[in-house]
Design an enzyme around this catalytic site. Structure first.
Site, PDB file in Angstrom:
ATOM      1  N   LEU A  33       0.822  -1.213   0.000  1.00  0.00           N
ATOM      2  CA  LEU A  33       0.000   0.000   0.000  1.00  0.00           C
ATOM      3  C   LEU A  33       0.856   1.263   0.000  1.00  0.00           C
ATOM      4  O   LEU A  33       0.460   2.296  -0.502  1.00  0.00           O
ATOM      5  CB  LEU A  33      -0.923   0.012   1.222  1.00  0.00           C
ATOM      6  CG  LEU A  33      -2.053  -1.011   1.245  1.00  0.00           C
ATOM      7  CD1 LEU A  33      -2.760  -0.971   2.588  1.00  0.00           C
ATOM      8  CD2 LEU A  33      -3.057  -0.753   0.125  1.00  0.00           C
ATOM      9  N   GLY A  34       2.023   1.158   0.596  1.00  0.00           N
ATOM     10  CA  GLY A  34       2.881   2.340   0.629  1.00  0.00           C
ATOM     11  C   GLY A  34       4.151   2.051   1.393  1.00  0.00           C
ATOM     12  O   GLY A  34       4.190   1.173   2.239  1.00  0.00           O
ATOM     13  N   GLY A  36       7.566   4.028   3.358  1.00  0.00           N
ATOM     14  CA  GLY A  36       8.135   5.278   3.845  1.00  0.00           C
ATOM     15  C   GLY A  36       9.469   5.002   4.499  1.00  0.00           C
ATOM     16  O   GLY A  36       9.986   3.887   4.428  1.00  0.00           O
ATOM     17  N   ALA A  37      10.011   6.033   5.127  1.00  0.00           N
ATOM     18  CA  ALA A  37      11.325   5.902   5.757  1.00  0.00           C
ATOM     19  C   ALA A  37      11.280   4.916   6.918  1.00  0.00           C
ATOM     20  O   ALA A  37      12.281   4.306   7.258  1.00  0.00           O
ATOM     21  CB  ALA A  37      11.791   7.256   6.252  1.00  0.00           C
ATOM     22  N   ASN A  38      10.088   4.747   7.496  1.00  0.00           N
ATOM     23  CA  ASN A  38      10.006   3.922   8.698  1.00  0.00           C
ATOM     24  C   ASN A  38       9.370   2.563   8.485  1.00  0.00           C
ATOM     25  O   ASN A  38       8.934   1.921   9.440  1.00  0.00           O
ATOM     26  CB  ASN A  38       9.233   4.668   9.785  1.00  0.00           C
ATOM     27  CG  ASN A  38      10.022   5.835  10.297  1.00  0.00           C
ATOM     28  OD1 ASN A  38      11.235   5.762  10.415  1.00  0.00           O
ATOM     29  ND2 ASN A  38       9.344   6.930  10.564  1.00  0.00           N
ATOM     30  N   GLY A  39       9.285   2.104   7.252  1.00  0.00           N
ATOM     31  CA  GLY A  39       8.711   0.784   7.034  1.00  0.00           C
ATOM     32  C   GLY A  39       7.764   0.741   5.855  1.00  0.00           C
ATOM     33  O   GLY A  39       7.581   1.740   5.154  1.00  0.00           O
ATOM     34  N   VAL A  41       3.866  -0.562   4.371  1.00  0.00           N
ATOM     35  CA  VAL A  41       2.519  -0.980   4.734  1.00  0.00           C
ATOM     36  C   VAL A  41       1.968  -1.875   3.634  1.00  0.00           C
ATOM     37  O   VAL A  41       2.027  -1.534   2.453  1.00  0.00           O
ATOM     38  CB  VAL A  41       1.582   0.234   4.944  1.00  0.00           C
ATOM     39  CG1 VAL A  41       0.199  -0.233   5.360  1.00  0.00           C
ATOM     40  CG2 VAL A  41       2.154   1.170   5.983  1.00  0.00           C
ATOM     41  N   LYS A  54       1.760  -3.139   8.895  1.00  0.00           N
ATOM     42  CA  LYS A  54       2.977  -2.336   8.754  1.00  0.00           C
ATOM     43  C   LYS A  54       4.159  -3.089   9.346  1.00  0.00           C
ATOM     44  O   LYS A  54       4.118  -3.532  10.488  1.00  0.00           O
ATOM     45  CB  LYS A  54       2.837  -0.981   9.440  1.00  0.00           C
ATOM     46  CG  LYS A  54       4.108  -0.155   9.306  1.00  0.00           C
ATOM     47  CD  LYS A  54       3.891   1.322   9.544  1.00  0.00           C
ATOM     48  CE  LYS A  54       5.171   2.095   9.285  1.00  0.00           C
ATOM     49  NZ  LYS A  54       4.999   3.527   9.430  1.00  0.00           N
ATOM     50  N   ASP A 146       2.554  15.055  11.772  1.00  0.00           N
ATOM     51  CA  ASP A 146       2.813  14.955  10.335  1.00  0.00           C
ATOM     52  C   ASP A 146       1.535  14.953   9.508  1.00  0.00           C
ATOM     53  O   ASP A 146       1.250  14.012   8.793  1.00  0.00           O
ATOM     54  CB  ASP A 146       3.633  13.693  10.063  1.00  0.00           C
ATOM     55  CG  ASP A 146       4.380  13.770   8.731  1.00  0.00           C
ATOM     56  OD1 ASP A 146       4.374  14.843   8.112  1.00  0.00           O
ATOM     57  OD2 ASP A 146       4.952  12.750   8.324  1.00  0.00           O
TER      58      ASP A 146
END
Lengths: 318, 245
Positions: A33-34, A36-39, A41, A54, A146
């Site tokens: 699904l997406g 990012g810098a932190n993992g 999903v 996630k 955020d």
């Protein structure tokens, strides 16, 4: 640790199985699904149900976000973030273990796609919804941090705005954990990065502005003046000037204050025949239009009665 | 838990060292003295060559810090992120060692069930908010960096904005290398606010050599000696020393 290599760590294909080490639940990956810098999903299924999962290399990120989601469930009636379903570890190989958490899958277009599809009339409606959610969150002692269109999903048949990424959510009074420059008041030189309700309200105003200007713009060093220019130059934004500018300046103390101001603006906006005519000039114009009508009506009536009376007297005399 | 001072060197460079000691060894030396070393590589439009990239990663790795290579325009966001990330990483290490103390042999946070990790994470968050920080910024001012310096300056303002939003106190100092006479030159002594740096970059002379190693060696000596990372948790000081010897 090198951060530049973090994004490409997970490349789970459709059908991959993730087994929880502690709670022994089994999840089947459907699609990404997406990331990012932190993992990353993933959309996954658990017992035929769709969930969002996630997974991160950094166990602390998972734990930290789970902490936030847990505290969300304590906020009465809050619909801001997704609800938390499970937290566990996945033993990937004998030496590597990844932490993950599972949450409700919030399905729908992101804020920009929704507005593109359904029209700009939805902007204030969704902002009103967002502000009432923020009010609840702030009351519970948290600041979202955020806020950005990518993190906002519009879901359901009665469209409702929801936030999907709580990575930046910070306890009030601490330093904002995660932010995106465009929506960050520090970047624009308009305030600190301390977690306060005003921080979220600034970001909300920027989300609103971004809805009108689909491409983000960079700062030119003029700070507030540049943003005010952008607001004043745009037809829709200009209508909401009275909400956006105080929000950018941090003048609304609570989300509810900003919501009330926005409600007042939309009310003015929605009055009949209101499009394009500002209220102060409309008021006298209605008066001048109404009065002569009444006057002529009265004169006609008086003349008419006068005539009948005259004819009555005339007929009596004859 | 009472918190002490966390020490970091933030190295901003765009390439390889070419003079003096091995910067990777100097970085390892810093780590031994309780100072972690973070490195940010600044690219222009081109990519940094493989050798430079490797050096950047290795310095951070042996210095117990974080590294990232970015385009100049992403510098602001990266500088504050790297610094905070390194801070959290150090604190996690400290808390993990503390846990080992409590839970026994080789137990770390990962061995706890997810339900109990939350509380440990709260401690890390709390420490990250309140710990005092000393950040020594070391900027490469060799010729190729010259036109990136305004961006560097902006990124440093941004860093001070981010760190000063915390409850804990911060101290920053700024050094450039190569200096006019020596390998490294101090531009700004320890100060809580980086805003005082407005004009210092203007008078820089940019030279051809890149003495990264000597600059790191010098930088370590500028940290105050009295407190170290080991005192970060004062509660179980004695036991902690025993364990770490």
């Amino acid at each position: 640790m090198t951060m530049s290599t973090m994004k490409s760590q997970f490349n789970l294909q459709k059908g991959a199985i993730i087994n929880g080490k502690w709670h022994h639940k089994q999840y089947r990956i459907e699609k990404e699904l997406g990331a990012g810098a932190n993992g990353v999903v993933y959309l996954a299924t658990y017992l035929e149900q769709l969930v969002a999962l996630k997974i991160s290399e950094n166990g602390y990120t998972v734990t930290s976000e789970v902490n936030v989601l847990k505290s969300f469930t304590k906020v009465q009636g809050s619909t801001l973030g997704p609800s938390l379903l499970d937290v566990d570890d996945w033993q990937f190989s004998s030496s590597t273990m990844y932490s993950f958490y599972v949450m409700e899958y919030i399905h729908g277009p992101d804020l920009h796609s929704f507005i593109k599809q359904k029209g700009e009339a939805w902007i204030p409606v969704l902002m009103l919804q967002l502000l009432s959610d923020l009010e609840e969150l702030h009351k519970a002692g948290w600041v979202f941090g955020d806020l950005k269109p990518e993190n906002l999903i519009v879901t359901g048949r009665a469209p409702r705005i929801r936030c999907i990424d709580v990575g930046g959510t910070t306890l009030k009074g601490r330093a904002i954990k995660e932010f995106t420059e465009f929506y960050d008041r520090g970047y624009w030189g308009l305030g600190s990065r301390k977690a306060e309700p005003t921080y979220d309200l600034f970001s909300s105003a920027m989300v609103f502005i971004h809805c009108a200007y689909p491409s983000r713009f960079s700062k030119d060093g003029r700070g507030l003046e540049q943003l005010m220019d952008r607001v004043k130059k745009h037809k829709i934004l200009k209508t909401y000037e009275g909400v956006l500018i105080p929000a950018l300046q941090g003048r609304f103390k609570t989300a509810e204050d900003m919501r009330q101001a926005l409600l007042a603006c939309s009310y003015k906006q929605n009055r009949p025949k209101g499009t394009g005519v500002s209220p102060p000039s409309r008021q006298p114009s209605r008066k001048t239009k109404g009065k002569p009508n009444g006057k002529t009506g009265a004169i006609v009536l008086i003349l008419f009665i006068g005539c009948i009376y005259f004819f009555y007297l005339y007929s009596q005399m004859v | 838990m009472k918190t002490g001072t966390l020490k970091q060197i933030l190295l901003i460079t765009d390439g390889c060292s070419n003079v003096g000691e091995d910067p990777i060894a100097m970085s390892a030396l810093a780590k031994e003295q309780g100072v972690s070393v973070n490195v940010i590589g600044v690219m222009e439009n081109d990519v940094i060559d493989e050798k430079g990239m490797q050096e950047i990663e290795s310095i951070a790795l042996s210095g117990g810090g974080v590294s990232q290579v970015v385009y100049a325009r992403q510098l602001s966001h990266t500088v504050q992120m790297v610094t905070r990330q390194a801070m959290t990483q150090t604190l996690q290490g400290v808390v993990n060692r503390e846990l080992t103390q409590i839970l026994g042999n080789k137990q770390t946070i990962e061995d706890l069930p997810p339900e109990q990790r939350g509380e440990v994470m709260e401690v890390v968050d709390e420490l990250g908010e309140t710990v005092e920080m000393e950040v020594l910024i070391l900027v490469d001012t060799s010729a190729s960096m010259k036109h990136k310096l305004p961006t560097v300056k902006e990124a440093l303002f941004d860093l001070s904005l981010s760190l000063n939003a915390r409850m804990g106190k911060n101290k920053f100092s700024l050094f450039v290398f190569p200096g006019k006479k020596n390998d490294v030159e101090k531009l700004l002594d320890w100060t809580p606010k980086l805003e005082s740096l407005t004009s210092v970059f203007a008078k820089l002379s940019t030279g051809g050599i890149t003495p990264t190693g000597p600059a790191l060696r010098e930088a370590i000596t500028y940290f105050e000696k009295k407190r170290s990372l080991r005192n970060l948790i004062s509660r179980n000081d004695d036991e902690y020393y025993e364990e770490s010897i």
